[in-house]
Write a protein that holds these residues in place. Sequence first.
Motif, PDB file in Angstrom:
ATOM      1  N   ALA A 770      53.762  11.433 -33.866  1.00 31.73           N
ATOM      2  CA  ALA A 770      53.316  11.799 -32.408  1.00 31.73           C
ATOM      3  C   ALA A 770      54.064  12.752 -31.863  1.00 31.73           C
ATOM      4  N   GLY A 771      53.618  13.833 -31.379  1.00 25.43           N
ATOM      5  CA  GLY A 771      54.370  15.033 -30.843  1.00 25.43           C
ATOM      6  C   GLY A 771      55.385  15.666 -31.642  1.00 25.43           C
ATOM      7  N   CYS A 772      55.174  15.601 -33.099  1.00 31.31           N
ATOM      8  CA  CYS A 772      55.913  16.199 -33.793  1.00 31.31           C
ATOM      9  C   CYS A 772      55.694  17.558 -34.477  1.00 31.31           C
ATOM     10  N   LEU A 773      56.498  18.393 -34.420  1.00 28.20           N
ATOM     11  CA  LEU A 773      56.195  19.811 -35.059  1.00 28.20           C
ATOM     12  C   LEU A 773      56.350  19.749 -36.430  1.00 28.20           C
ATOM     13  N   VAL A 774      55.183  19.516 -37.148  1.00 29.12           N
ATOM     14  CA  VAL A 774      55.298  19.313 -38.719  1.00 29.12           C
ATOM     15  C   VAL A 774      54.589  20.896 -39.229  1.00 29.12           C
ATOM     16  N   ASP A 775      55.397  21.633 -40.095  1.00 29.61           N
ATOM     17  CA  ASP A 775      55.177  22.734 -40.898  1.00 29.61           C
ATOM     18  C   ASP A 775      53.952  22.556 -41.763  1.00 29.61           C
ATOM     19  N   THR A 776      53.037  23.366 -41.840  1.00 28.08           N
ATOM     20  CA  THR A 776      52.224  23.268 -43.033  1.00 28.08           C
ATOM     21  C   THR A 776      52.765  23.135 -44.277  1.00 28.08           C
ATOM     22  N   ASP A 777      53.941  23.917 -44.472  1.00 35.08           N
ATOM     23  CA  ASP A 777      54.542  23.675 -45.711  1.00 35.08           C
ATOM     24  C   ASP A 777      55.028  22.009 -46.078  1.00 35.08           C
ATOM     25  N   CYS A 778      55.005  21.311 -45.097  1.00 34.08           N
ATOM     26  CA  CYS A 778      55.395  19.945 -45.121  1.00 34.08           C
ATOM     27  C   CYS A 778      54.167  19.195 -45.697  1.00 34.08           C
ATOM     28  N   LEU A 779      53.127  19.480 -45.503  1.00 29.82           N
ATOM     29  CA  LEU A 779      52.004  19.123 -45.785  1.00 29.82           C
ATOM     30  C   LEU A 779      51.933  19.128 -47.595  1.00 29.82           C
ATOM     31  N   GLU A 780      52.196  20.105 -48.137  1.00 31.72           N
ATOM     32  CA  GLU A 780      52.192  20.202 -49.438  1.00 31.72           C
ATOM     33  C   GLU A 780      53.041  19.110 -50.081  1.00 31.72           C
ATOM     34  N   VAL A 781      54.323  18.784 -49.375  1.00 30.23           N
ATOM     35  CA  VAL A 781      55.147  17.734 -49.939  1.00 30.23           C
ATOM     36  C   VAL A 781      54.637  16.275 -49.687  1.00 30.23           C
ATOM     37  N   LEU A 782      53.677  16.231 -48.620  1.00 25.73           N
ATOM     38  CA  LEU A 782      53.159  15.183 -48.309  1.00 25.73           C
ATOM     39  C   LEU A 782      52.252  14.428 -49.176  1.00 25.73           C
ATOM     40  N   ALA A 783      51.376  15.592 -49.735  1.00 25.31           N
ATOM     41  CA  ALA A 783      50.342  15.436 -50.635  1.00 25.31           C
ATOM     42  C   ALA A 783      50.586  14.557 -51.828  1.00 25.31           C
ATOM     43  N   GLY A 784      51.853  14.454 -52.238  1.00 25.06           N
ATOM     44  CA  GLY A 784      52.436  13.338 -53.445  1.00 25.06           C
ATOM     45  C   GLY A 784      52.881  12.041 -52.613  1.00 25.06           C
ATOM     46  N   CYS A 785      52.371  11.942 -51.366  1.00 23.06           N
ATOM     47  CA  CYS A 785      52.624  10.530 -50.996  1.00 23.06           C
ATOM     48  C   CYS A 785      51.625   9.449 -51.384  1.00 23.06           C
ATOM     49  N   LYS A 786      51.910   8.641 -52.098  1.00 21.81           N
ATOM     50  CA  LYS A 786      50.912   7.851 -52.879  1.00 21.81           C
ATOM     51  C   LYS A 786      50.500   6.518 -51.995  1.00 21.81           C
ATOM     52  N   ASN A 787      51.717   6.009 -51.313  1.00 23.29           N
ATOM     53  CA  ASN A 787      51.527   4.848 -50.775  1.00 23.29           C
ATOM     54  C   ASN A 787      51.374   4.685 -49.169  1.00 23.29           C
ATOM     55  N   VAL A 788      50.730   6.003 -48.551  1.00 21.28           N
ATOM     56  CA  VAL A 788      50.403   6.258 -47.442  1.00 21.28           C
ATOM     57  C   VAL A 788      48.874   5.534 -47.088  1.00 21.28           C
ATOM     58  N   GLU A 789      48.639   4.571 -46.213  1.00 19.81           N
ATOM     59  CA  GLU A 789      47.468   3.993 -46.056  1.00 19.81           C
ATOM     60  C   GLU A 789      46.811   4.470 -44.640  1.00 19.81           C
TER      61      GLU A 789
END
Length: 1924
Positions: A770-789
């Motif tokens: 919420a209101g966090c600045l998340v770089d698009t590069d971070c999304l590449e790392v997030l793609a490997g997060c298998k337990n997010v519902e």
Amino acid sequence: MPGMLYLLSAAIQMSTASSWLVPECPMGCPCPSQSCCQALCRQGLPSFHPCDWAQISVLNSGLRPPFQNEDLDLQAAVARARPQLVELLAHCPDWLLTTSQHFIPEAALGSLGAITNPRHKTSLLLELLEEAGPAAWSHFAQSVCMECDLPLDLEVLLMSSVGEGNFSQTEEADTDMRARSPVPKGSARRHRCSSSGSDKDAKQQRLDSSVKYQHLLINSILQRYGSRREAGAEEQAQPLPFNQTFVNVVIRQSKAPRLFKERAERPRGDVAGAPEPEECADTAVKVSDLLCSEAPSHMTKVIFLFGKPGTGKTRLMHRICQKWAEGVLPQFHFTFLFEFRQLNLLKRKLTLKELLFDMFLQPEDSPDAVFQGLLESAQQTLIIFDGLDEFAANMDVSSSSKGGPAPTCPVSISQLFADLCHGKILPGCTVLVTSRPKRLPGFLLYTVSVLAEIWGFDHEKVEEYVSHYFCQHSCREQAIAHVKNNTKLLSMCLIPALCNIVCICLEYLLLKHQMSVELPQTMTQFYIKMFLIFLNKQQGDCAGDEETQLNCNKKAILGLFDLALRGLEEKKLVFYVGDIPEDVKEFALLHGLLTVFEVKTSGTCPEVGYAFVHLSLQEFFAALCLMVSRRVDKNHLKKKFFLKSKWTSKNETKTEFMESFHIFLSGLSSRECRTFLMLLAEQDEAWVQEKQDVILQSLKKLAATHLSGPKVLELCHCTFETQNLEVAQHIGNLLNFKYEFKNFRLTMLDMSALVFVINSGQDLICLDFAGCLVDTDCLEVLAGCKNVEHLSFRSRRCGDNFAAALSKALQGMGSLKKLELTGGSITAEGMTSLVQAASQCLQLEEINLQGNRIRDPEVKRVMDLFSKMEKLKKVDLSNNNLSLNAVLSLAKEGIMCQNVTELCARGDTMIIYFSGAPGEAERSLDLKLEENKEPIIPTRCVNLCLQDHRLSSQHARMIVDLLQSCPCLSEVDLSGNMLGDEGCSCLVESLPCISISKQLNLSRNRLSVTGICSLLKSVNSCQKVMEVQVSLCNDTAVLRFREDREFASLPPREEPVSSTDDQQHEEENQTPATSQKIRLTDCNFQASDLKNLCAVLKECGHISELDLSRNYLGDEGLLQLFQCLPKLKMLHCLKFNNNQISLDSVFFLAQSLTTLEHIKTMSLSLGLTQVVHLTFWERVRSTSRWRSVSLAHPKEEAQGRCFRLRDCKVGPEDVTRLCQILAQCPQLTEINLSRNSLSDQSIERLLSFLPSLCDLTLLSIRTNSLSPHCAVLLLNSINVCERVRVVEVWSSENAFLHLGASMRSQKTSCRLTGCALGQGQVEELCSILEQHGWLAEIDLSRNQLGDEGLRYLLDHLHRVPSSCSLNLSHNGISQDGVLHLVNAFVTSRNTTEIQVSLCSKATLIIKLTSGDDARKGQEKVLRLAECNFQPEHLERLFLLLEKCTYLTEYKSSNNNMTVQAAERLLHSLRRDVGLLKISIEEPWVCQERVMNLLELAVQTSGNVTEITICKDKSLFQLVIRFPSCLEKTESVISRLSLHKPEIKHSFCQRLREKCAQLQELRWSHVELHEDEAEMLVRILLPLPELKTFGLTSSSAAATGIDYLISGLQNCQAIEELNLGYMELSSAAVPELVLGLCGMPSLKRLILNHNSIGNDGCSRLAEALRKMHNMEEINLSHNKIGDPGLINLAAVLLEMQNLKKINLSGNCPSPAGGEKLMEALAHCRHIKELLLSRNGFGDRTAVTLALCLPRMTNLKILHFQNNNIGQAGGLELARALVVCEQLEEISLSENNLGEQSIHALSKGLPCFRHLRRMDLKFCGITDRASKSLCLGFRQCPSMEEIILSWNALGDGGARELAIALPKMEKLKVLDLEKNCVGACGATKLAEELAKCPEIQFLRLWDNPVPKGLAERLTSQDPRLCFSFS
């Protein structure tokens, strides 16, 4: 000092193109001496130093380079000086023209003659002077400075542009020029005033000193930080990587520094170091722009620059100083740089002058002149404070006075810094502050002008940096590939300092291992590797392995670690020579781990200071010290481990310099670091592992605590550093649902740590940014997060690019069910790409895109994609500025989409709901088709909302087409539009063609009365319309429909029995008789409007409810409406509230009770809120004639009718008229008159009509002031009307008359409480009571009768013709009155019982027996309590008691009776024959020994048959038998010698004789002495007639207890033995068993609350086997488990006479419980089964249910608190019906469930003898209350119902209230701790008035408003709302 790694970024993020410098020198110390650098450079080592860690250039490609020639200098000077020069010289253009003639050709000056504007002419002259060249300008500038009194800043600016010479160098040349040039007119006076030699000298000296000091500063800064230092450094041999150029980094500036002030004003304990990212926008800026931004000239400009550790803040400050010295920042004449780490060392107070000169650079001469020049040129002064986070002192200082301190006043560094920032000293200067993100001092929150942050590298800059670093290495491409292909490595390199470390490690490994390179995995491992590399490089070719390198320098290394830890603990960053051991210093300097510099603490000679080259390196070494030091134990290590938060507490001081300390500790606890630690500690693996486990366990514990988002991220970093999968899994599981991050920036490094922990857990989680600045590069790392519902992003920065990047990451998140991307900038294009990617996520259930910029989405394509998502349930597109066409297109496509269930378009809200998993529904449908071979139509319902979209009548046809296209609409909401009458009519006319199953909302559509009539017509045109609700004032219009299934299932209307004249009505019977409701409230209807309305209403023959409240219809409208009622044959309810009717309408309505016999109830009120509410019986027409209508249900007819009138001021004549009307009303059973201000005369007239009201059963007069005379009138109603059964008058306000159905003789109760009755009414009262022959109860409590009133009543009591109870409590009776009452009691034969208490209860109750009963009964009872008798009163009392020979019971409680008085009492009390029970309760009873009380007992006249001593109640009780014959002579002699001293033997003999007929002996809470125990065993227990012995809660010596138990063997005739609460253990049981064997007649054995246990129970069971007469066993609370219980169960099989067993509060298992139940099934005579608090569970309950059919004699069942759930409760409830003799059931404290309650309710009618039902704490809700109350109504013997601690609300209270009048014997209803509110309490109070037998209704602790509770209690005291 720059930081290394700061994992929790502060809020605001900023960006610009600045420069990162690859280190150029190994030891670029900020001091003039370069000895340490030269020493290290000779070794060829890349030693670490601040300029190695963070070297940033403020130069951008767009900035101007240093001045290269004089032309550029001249241009800059003129540009900056021109505005002030024009302003000054415009006043003397002639002087300027004359002076310019020496430098400018005459031809050029000739063109200026025509210019008249002096400012314009001056500006042109300055341009010509500039074009004339540097020499001309130089002479001109010197002339101006000498001739005019210029501001110092303008003088310095002019002189600095003409060279470094002083005025004296050109003075001679200027003299001639001045001689030829007249003085400017505008400055002539000023020149004359200041032309003295001394002024000229002072001015010249000041200017010379300022210029000279400026050049001194430039040279010093260049030597420290600039090109001269670099040039000197280049002479040394340096490694190639240091000869690199700068690499740009990203800097961002906030646009809203004012948010600091806003944040400071927030009431929070922590203050951020920067505003939250979502609170302000940010822009990319250049460093020069930060320094050059405009500000008011008189205002101090404060620039705050923060950044994570390692981003190079310190190096940036050095670079700014360097570039200023090179001339890049000409706006500043002076620049100063201070480091807080050095300012920490200052303990004394300083002035500003001392700070600038002593702490930075002393002028060579004239310091006062230089300082004065600084003060005058404050706007051109830059002061830099570096490393605010490193300042150890308290920075929150108090503000100075308004005037500000004098520059010469010494203050602390904190105050000096604050005053500079506030502009209180050196106002107008520029203050540049750097810090790590942390809490800012309070004063800074208000003064920051510019806020900026250094971000670090992006991917391109990382590659550029690595390329530069390895530019001269052959492995450059290989190094670049390593970094780019390793995500973890790349994320670390985004921090420039870490990038430098990675390059150092990578360089070493690539050169050493060309083929394969294994890089460290964590930051801690990188530090270890870096440390070893430095050691290795120093050793060179002679270096051995790691162990050898560490051992060679072990002592110095450990000393360095200790120094680091000590510095952090003492908040010390700078060390002196004496602080560091020599060997440690040499080692650290040799390896580049310490830096050396000058430390100035005063103006004297500077000292040498040392510091770690980086704070994070000091933290790393300190963490190592904790892990390897033998002095640090586990407890100390635990205390040192903590998590840093994003917000730094104001009070936090202990950990200011420990930003990465916890991360290093976590990293050192990894298995990979164990060998390294073992080498350093010289310990074995177990020792090291033990310390590592301390950190790991601390991490696990932290995961279980409440953590904020930043701390969760810190914990993830720590967990990642451990690289321990088991710890990560444990923490991941505990952190479930804690991943919520608000308002801070997350980097790739953060995301990597987060994903590591999430993937390690086993649960699916919600990840919320919420209101966090998340770089698009971070999304590449997030793609490997298998337990997010659930994934959520809420940020305005999320646009189409972010959506596109997220789309790529979605496919890798296989568990994602909910996606939120809200508050962003996504357009239709971004939405389409996102939905396209989401459609491939088959498990996705919810998409939320609200708050973006999707105006016109691709509706067709998007809905097609949504339809393919089988599990999709919701899509939210709210707040996206959707166009009307887009909304209508979405509605059209949405309702056509098969998996859409609801589309809500309400203003800016747009939400689409889907069914989810349609594939499964289709598959199940196919199976059903195959099974049943019949087509099954799937039930699909769609809700459509098009609210607040300005739809007009022009859109009506389009809406109709839209609605007709969907055959399965459920609810349609078109409110908030502009359809008007025309549009709404169009819709209503089309209703038969539109399929809507629930409701159509047309509110707020500008309807008129005409439109209302159209809506009403829909009632006839569309049979599915169930309700029409319209309110023009509230702009409401809603149509509700029956669902198709309901409508189809309705039975056809019954055919009436009609004559041939009624054939015209047959068409009415062709349609189903469907009831309909019409509510037309708040419509401003007039009586004239009813004509059209009634015409429509007459056609609506199926109306069941009609509400016309809150209009203006009046009496006339009411009359018109009643003319329509015959047509409304299905009407059930009519409301006509607030329609301005008069009293005439009240009479008219009352008359209608006679004319309209189908009216059931009529409630009227003419108060502020008028009420007209009528209900009707359901009718069936036998003919179409109104007069022939009959009632449908005779049972309901028998229930009668009700008339209620309140808030209506009626006089006696009005009452007479009303009663005359009501007397004609058939079946009128209830009249309720409330708040009508009835006078005594009115009430008297009302009572006179009672005989005429033949069917009346209840007359209520509530909230009406009733005088004492009126109360007597109401009492007299028992003689006025023989049907009156109960008269109740309470609190002089409320009266209730209950009448019987017939005049046959029945008992009558009269209760006049709190009516202020006094002596004046006593005579009339007695006269009334004497006339009535069937009185049962007379309650005159809480009146004012007094002693005299009591006397009068007593004198006339013998005239009362019936037996009754008289209550005179709270009537002010005194002791004399009590004695008079006792006298009447003794002398009167019809007074049989008196109960008196003069305490706060003030109780006085008399029971009278009349006629034959008095003659038959010779028994009298007298109970006196707390009468505060004095000795004279007691003597009079005893004399009276001597005359009473028929007394059967006397009880005296706390009447001041002494032991002597008790003896006198026992002498006085006697009777002719029979039993006399004497009870004495006095405090001395509990103090007397048992022996003394027995001595008192033997002094009685008769034979003692019972002795009871209860010392806990201070009770001494005797039962005396008086024989019919004369006393024996020896008894008389014994009595005459009572007071003579006797020996013990004679007392025992007398006791044996007096108690020879003793049958019961009960002692409780006594303390037996040895002689008393002996007396009990030898004398009392062996008495032949003793049948009951109880000794409970008593104490004796251990031998005494054993002796007593052994004495039980002599109790041959005993039938009941009670040894409860005696703390008997299993050891006492064998002796007890022997005693039991000698009791062949024992029937009742009570051993409750002991500690018999399993062994004792088993032994008892064997004894019980032989006791065939046993009827009662009580072994409750004896710690008996399964073994004892099973042995007892085996014995129970043979105990056929057992009637009661109590085994509550033991500890069996369900298995033991089952055995017990099976055994109890054989006890066919069992009547009481008490098995509470055993935790049996459902299994035992089911077994009991199976056994209950055999227990046909069961009367009492206690099974509370036994862990019974719905399964066991259901079986038990069903089985209870066979026990028809049940009188008491307790199932409380069991979560029975709703089904169990329903089953129990169905069985309640079977219990004809049930008196008490306890269902406390059973989870009963309103849903179960209806069936439960229905069952209660059918229990004819019910006396007490306990429903406390449940969840009953107003609905349940309403059901109970309805049932109350049907439970004629109910006395107590307990609803404590439920959810009953005002409505429920009011309904209960209303129905309680009909129930005179109920004693109290408890409503403790329910949410009933206090005022209402008090009002209801005043109306009926039986309602209890509080404990008091």
